[in-house]
Each structure stands twice: as structure tokens, then as C-alpha cells.
Scaffold this motif. Sequence first.
Motif, PDB file in Angstrom:
ATOM      1  N   VAL A 255       0.602  -1.254   0.075  1.00  0.00           N
ATOM      2  CA  VAL A 255       0.068   0.018  -0.085  1.00  0.00           C
ATOM      3  C   VAL A 255       0.684   1.312  -0.197  1.00  0.00           C
ATOM      4  N   ALA A 256       2.009   1.071   0.913  1.00  0.00           N
ATOM      5  CA  ALA A 256       2.861   2.387   0.383  1.00  0.00           C
ATOM      6  C   ALA A 256       3.386   2.599  -0.745  1.00  0.00           C
ATOM      7  N   GLN A 257       3.551   1.550  -1.624  1.00  0.00           N
ATOM      8  CA  GLN A 257       3.955   1.776  -2.950  1.00  0.00           C
ATOM      9  C   GLN A 257       2.767   2.353  -3.690  1.00  0.00           C
ATOM     10  N   ALA A 258       1.394   1.948  -3.490  1.00  0.00           N
ATOM     11  CA  ALA A 258       0.374   2.525  -4.115  1.00  0.00           C
ATOM     12  C   ALA A 258       0.093   3.806  -3.659  1.00  0.00           C
ATOM     13  N   ASP A 259       0.725   4.449  -2.803  1.00  0.00           N
ATOM     14  CA  ASP A 259       0.208   5.603  -1.995  1.00  0.00           C
ATOM     15  C   ASP A 259      -0.956   5.551  -1.463  1.00  0.00           C
ATOM     16  N   GLY A 260      -1.199   4.399  -0.899  1.00  0.00           N
ATOM     17  CA  GLY A 260      -2.615   4.329  -0.003  1.00  0.00           C
ATOM     18  C   GLY A 260      -2.013   4.616   1.652  1.00  0.00           C
ATOM     19  N   HIS A 264      -5.480  -0.022   6.783  1.00  0.00           N
ATOM     20  CA  HIS A 264      -6.285  -0.974   7.788  1.00  0.00           C
ATOM     21  C   HIS A 264      -7.806  -0.704   7.720  1.00  0.00           C
ATOM     22  N   ASP A 265      -8.253   0.526   7.220  1.00  0.00           N
ATOM     23  CA  ASP A 265      -9.545   0.583   6.908  1.00  0.00           C
ATOM     24  C   ASP A 265     -10.169  -0.190   5.740  1.00  0.00           C
ATOM     25  N   ALA A 266      -9.000  -0.096   5.021  1.00  0.00           N
ATOM     26  CA  ALA A 266      -9.359  -0.945   3.425  1.00  0.00           C
ATOM     27  C   ALA A 266      -9.591  -2.401   3.692  1.00  0.00           C
ATOM     28  N   TRP A 267      -8.796  -3.006   4.490  1.00  0.00           N
ATOM     29  CA  TRP A 267      -8.837  -4.378   5.075  1.00  0.00           C
ATOM     30  C   TRP A 267     -10.085  -4.698   5.876  1.00  0.00           C
ATOM     31  N   ALA A 268     -10.515  -3.745   6.574  1.00  0.00           N
ATOM     32  CA  ALA A 268     -11.810  -3.980   7.574  1.00  0.00           C
ATOM     33  C   ALA A 268     -13.005  -4.053   6.469  1.00  0.00           C
ATOM     34  N   ARG A 269     -13.072  -3.068   5.463  1.00  0.00           N
ATOM     35  CA  ARG A 269     -13.921  -3.074   4.318  1.00  0.00           C
ATOM     36  C   ARG A 269     -14.131  -4.289   3.548  1.00  0.00           C
ATOM     37  N   ASN A 270     -12.582  -5.069   3.397  1.00  0.00           N
ATOM     38  CA  ASN A 270     -12.727  -6.070   2.592  1.00  0.00           C
ATOM     39  C   ASN A 270     -13.399  -7.210   3.499  1.00  0.00           C
ATOM     40  N   VAL A 271     -12.974  -7.445   4.755  1.00  0.00           N
ATOM     41  CA  VAL A 271     -13.455  -8.481   5.614  1.00  0.00           C
ATOM     42  C   VAL A 271     -15.155  -8.123   5.657  1.00  0.00           C
ATOM     43  N   GLU A 272     -15.621  -7.041   5.893  1.00  0.00           N
ATOM     44  CA  GLU A 272     -17.061  -6.775   6.143  1.00  0.00           C
ATOM     45  C   GLU A 272     -17.843  -6.870   4.833  1.00  0.00           C
ATOM     46  N   SER A 273     -17.082  -7.005   3.749  1.00  0.00           N
ATOM     47  CA  SER A 273     -17.787  -7.179   2.701  1.00  0.00           C
ATOM     48  C   SER A 273     -18.232  -8.592   2.351  1.00  0.00           C
ATOM     49  N   SER A 274     -17.516  -9.912   3.168  1.00  0.00           N
ATOM     50  CA  SER A 274     -17.874 -10.954   3.140  1.00  0.00           C
ATOM     51  C   SER A 274     -18.818 -11.303   4.399  1.00  0.00           C
ATOM     52  N   SER A 275     -19.436 -10.456   4.753  1.00  0.00           N
ATOM     53  CA  SER A 275     -20.337 -10.746   6.161  1.00  0.00           C
ATOM     54  C   SER A 275     -21.638 -12.000   5.668  1.00  0.00           C
ATOM     55  N   SER A 276     -22.122 -11.752   4.503  1.00  0.00           N
ATOM     56  CA  SER A 276     -23.195 -12.823   4.342  1.00  0.00           C
ATOM     57  C   SER A 276     -22.573 -14.309   4.318  1.00  0.00           C
ATOM     58  N   THR A 277     -21.245 -14.410   3.564  1.00  0.00           N
ATOM     59  CA  THR A 277     -20.694 -15.420   3.704  1.00  0.00           C
ATOM     60  C   THR A 277     -20.342 -16.239   5.002  1.00  0.00           C
ATOM     61  N   TYR A 278     -20.022 -15.367   5.950  1.00  0.00           N
ATOM     62  CA  TYR A 278     -19.931 -15.775   7.352  1.00  0.00           C
ATOM     63  C   TYR A 278     -21.062 -16.145   7.985  1.00  0.00           C
ATOM     64  N   ASP A 360      -7.493  -9.633  -1.774  1.00  0.00           N
ATOM     65  CA  ASP A 360      -6.965  -8.118  -1.211  1.00  0.00           C
ATOM     66  C   ASP A 360      -5.489  -7.947  -2.112  1.00  0.00           C
ATOM     67  N   PHE A 361      -4.401  -9.047  -2.106  1.00  0.00           N
ATOM     68  CA  PHE A 361      -3.405  -8.997  -2.714  1.00  0.00           C
ATOM     69  C   PHE A 361      -3.324  -8.799  -4.067  1.00  0.00           C
ATOM     70  N   CYS A 362      -4.584  -9.656  -4.838  1.00  0.00           N
ATOM     71  CA  CYS A 362      -4.674  -9.389  -6.089  1.00  0.00           C
ATOM     72  C   CYS A 362      -5.083  -7.941  -6.728  1.00  0.00           C
ATOM     73  N   LYS A 363      -6.096  -7.571  -5.722  1.00  0.00           N
ATOM     74  CA  LYS A 363      -6.478  -5.970  -6.191  1.00  0.00           C
ATOM     75  C   LYS A 363      -5.420  -5.075  -5.924  1.00  0.00           C
ATOM     76  N   ILE A 364      -4.438  -4.981  -5.059  1.00  0.00           N
ATOM     77  CA  ILE A 364      -3.412  -4.198  -4.776  1.00  0.00           C
ATOM     78  C   ILE A 364      -2.256  -4.348  -5.906  1.00  0.00           C
ATOM     79  N   ARG A 365      -1.970  -5.468  -6.341  1.00  0.00           N
ATOM     80  CA  ARG A 365      -1.214  -5.680  -7.537  1.00  0.00           C
ATOM     81  C   ARG A 365      -1.492  -5.074  -8.739  1.00  0.00           C
TER      82      ARG A 365
END
Length: 537
Positions: A255-260, A264-278, A360-365
Motif C-alpha cells: 500500500v505504501a507503494q500504491a500511495d494508500g 487498515h480501514d480498507a482491510w476492514a472493508r474487505n472483511v466486512e464485504s464477506s459478511s453474508s458468507t460468514y 486483497d493482494f490481487c487488487k493491490i497488485r
Amino acid sequence: MLNNGKFFLPPPKDGSDFKELFKRTAAAGAGRPLGSDGFPAGPWTPELLAEAISQIDANRIGIDLRTVQLWFQENDKGISTANIRWLARIFGCDDPVATSEWQMELSEAQSRLTAKRRDGRKAGSSVAPEAPDIAQNATAPDETMPSVGLAGDADAKTPVRRLGLAMRSEALFSSGSPLNLPAAVFAGATALGFLSYVTGVHSASYDRMDGVVKQVGFLWAPNWTFVFMVFLPLFFVFVIELLAFWKFEGRLKLVAQADGTDSHDAWARNVESSSSTYWAVFLVCFVFAGIVQWIEVCLIPLMKGGGEYAMDWGKLAIVRPDVISVPEAMLFTGIAYLYMAISFYIFFAGLILLYTIAYDFCKIRKKLETRPEVDCRSQLNEVGLTLIRGIFRCTVLGILVAICMKGQSSYLTSAGENIAAWLIRDMSAAIFGLDNLSGTIGYRMPTHYSSLLVVISTCIVFLFGAIGLGTGNRFRVPLWKMSTVVALLVAGYLLIGAFSGFSILLGLGVLLALYGLFDPAFGRWRASEVGTNLNVS
């Protein structure tokens, strides 16, 4: 400057408000230990700062991560009096004099921020109501319950984000000591083992109608011993390790390379997006695999005295009332199936997190690949290798769990006296041409289906990770090695009980898989294979 082995900056005393002062000081990494090279370790992140504050001995109730995140964000939130004390100790490097100076500077900066907001309201500007970050000095529960927000905890226009099932499940792997979750699962299995010994079903046999004396004791069942005492705790250890690496090291590098700036907020959003799966997994594990399966496989046969399922320790009261009574068996099996449902929910939650990490890794890459001016191939290779190694280890353990489940189910319908003798006899039949005792009784075997679900789910995560993380020729050799072991292990699982000598193939796959847990690379990888100057073993 150096103070108590940490990077120290004196208070600037330049008239800045709290937001300006905190932004500069946190970016400089004031109060962080120096690196091995003697230079500052880098800027503070919300997670690192929250952890540092919570580790202060005098701070018994810690601090909410959401509170620290508010300090980093561009908003009108200030800092409470209680938190000024803890932040001053961090910036002051735990030196009494420096801490006192920083406490005065932070208090004055907070006062200037308060005055600025008051002037803004007088000028008719639309600003959020004046309030500190959170009422930290109110009560202890408000400190430790991030899911319960207070009115002053967020901007008036921003709703407080409550922790749902997805984030609570992620917290099982990321909060507290890495030993907590594996130890809890191991302790639960140990408690069940003691209960089986007290009730007498730890080692018990019965005479089947065809004359075979079968061992059906609890401690002889690998799907209750090896699974919950060895494989699941190890699985949780590897998931916890990989999640910590991704959140606090790997993702921050990329993320530092991508100027993000909101990693950690983005990671939390990724986790919450799978709420229905959980929630879907929770429903299946507790309602169907837990309650419904217990009623159908154990409760009804115990009450009616029979059934279409093979005899095991859970139904031993039907044929051996001298060992355990029916009420005791009902209670014991109910506890065991509840424990199983909880453990397998956490297992599948771990698989979802592994998938989320790979996604998440694929999106950042992909984002980095659109910026040719940023050369981050070395970081991508290094992080990708670490992730695929961790996912491979978890995949191996998941398939081993399924093998134990199907192996025990197949043994119960076979003519073997115990599971060890059954496997040895099958191996001898293939090598020496002995009688393999292959005759089976046509019992219903629901564990075959549930173990297949475990294998499919685990392999899907590995396949997605292999495709998403291992792009390019540099990953070809290590991925082929890993994929071959996974394929061999799956083949051994599918062929359990299918022909004489299946145990040889199964044993070969298990041995390679166990070796892969210690050395996922199966030998040292040459730099030319991974596209870096690193040798990864």
C-alpha cells in the motif's frame, strides 16, 4: 534524538492545533524504537499506536482502535484528557520530564483545536459538535467494546460502524495472543478426552452381528483426536501468522507503494464485504452440522435404540449400557457436537480470511501494475511467496482433517478390529497378497459428505491463491510442487476404502504433506525461479 532507546522529538511549541501536531509527530515515528540500523523504524499506524498505548502498564483498560483511527483521519475530532496522558508517554519515550513536556504541549494543542471549532461555529460554519475522541475516562466497558459507539465517538455525519459477525470472526484470529485460539481448541478436545474417560467410552469395543469385535472408543477416533488436538490448532496457528503478516507487514509494504493511506480501514472493508458468507457458514455449521446432525445421528438412535448409522462411541449406550447410560451419552454427545460446530465454524472462517487475503493482494497488485513508474516487483514477489506458502500449509491441514473424518467413517463400516489394524491390513494385502477384509456393511455415512465439503472448500482457496498470487514464470516451479502434493493428498482422500492398497497412496500423500508443513518450498528456491535476489527456503 535518542531517549530510552526510542526516537525522541521535543515538543515543537509552534502553536499548532492537535490535528496538525499529531499528524507531523506520528509521521515522524516519535516514540518508536530505533531499527537495527540505528534509524527510526518508520511512522506510526493506528494499529501500532493502539497496541503501544495498550501495553503501558498503568493503562489497565487499553484503548479502542477506532479511537486511535480518529486521530489519524481528517476530521474535527480531538483527544480526551485521559488519552493525552497515554499519548504523551509514547511521544515522551517513557521519560518523566519529556512526558510532562509533551502532556503540556498536547493539552495546549487540544485547547487550540477546541477554540478553532468554537470560532468556526460562531462564523456559521458547519462543523461537528465539540467533543473529544471518545469518553475514555467514563467507564471501562466503553474502552473495551469497540462495537458499541458513543455519540461523541464519530463525526456527526459519519455513522458509527458496529462490529458484525465478519469482523468479530476476524478478531478471533487477530486479537490477543496468537496462542489463545489454538490453545482454546486444544483445551476443548482435551476436556472431551477426560469426559470420555470418566464416562468409560475412551476405549470400548462391541461385538458386531457378523462376529467382528470393533474398537469404537473416543480416543481411537482420529476425527475427534488428531483433528481437534493436532490439525485444527496447527491450522489456526498458520492462519493467525499469515493474517498478522498481511495486516501489519505485507499489506503496508504494498500500500505504501500504491500511495494508500487507509490500509487498515480498507482491510476492514474487505472483511466486512464477506459478511453474508460468514453468516451462511455460521448457519450451516451450527444448525445443520451441529444440531440437525446430532439429533439424527445420535439423539434419535439413542432414544429409539437403533438406526441406519454405524456404531461408534456416541451410540455405544445402545449395545453396551454397562459402559455408559443413555442419558449420559445424550449429554456427552451434545457437548461434543456443540464443540465440533464451534470449531468448524472457526475453521471455515479461517478459510474465508485466507481467500480475502489472496483477493486483497490481487487488487493491490493490479493497481500497482497500472503504475509503471512504481517499481515494486521485489515487494510483490516477497509478499506473494510468503502468502502462498501459508495458504499451502493451511490447505494441507484442511485436507488432513477431511482424511481423518472419512477414514474413521470408512473404518466403522469395515471388518477391521481397530483403525490402525485396518490400515495395516490393507497395506499388507497389497504388498503380500493377504486377505484385506474388504467386506463392508451398508451403513449411512454422513461424514463422507461433510469431509468432502471440507476438501472442496480448502482446495478452492488454494486454487484461487495459486492463480492470484503465483502469476508469471517465477512461481511456476514452487507452485507445481505444491499443487502436486495437494493433488496426491486429495487422490488419497477420494480413494479411501476404494481398493486394496489405498493406504499406500494415502500414506505417501500424508508423508509428503507433513514434510510440506515444515518446508513448503520442498527445497531451496533459486533466485531465478522467484524473480528476486532472495533465496526462499
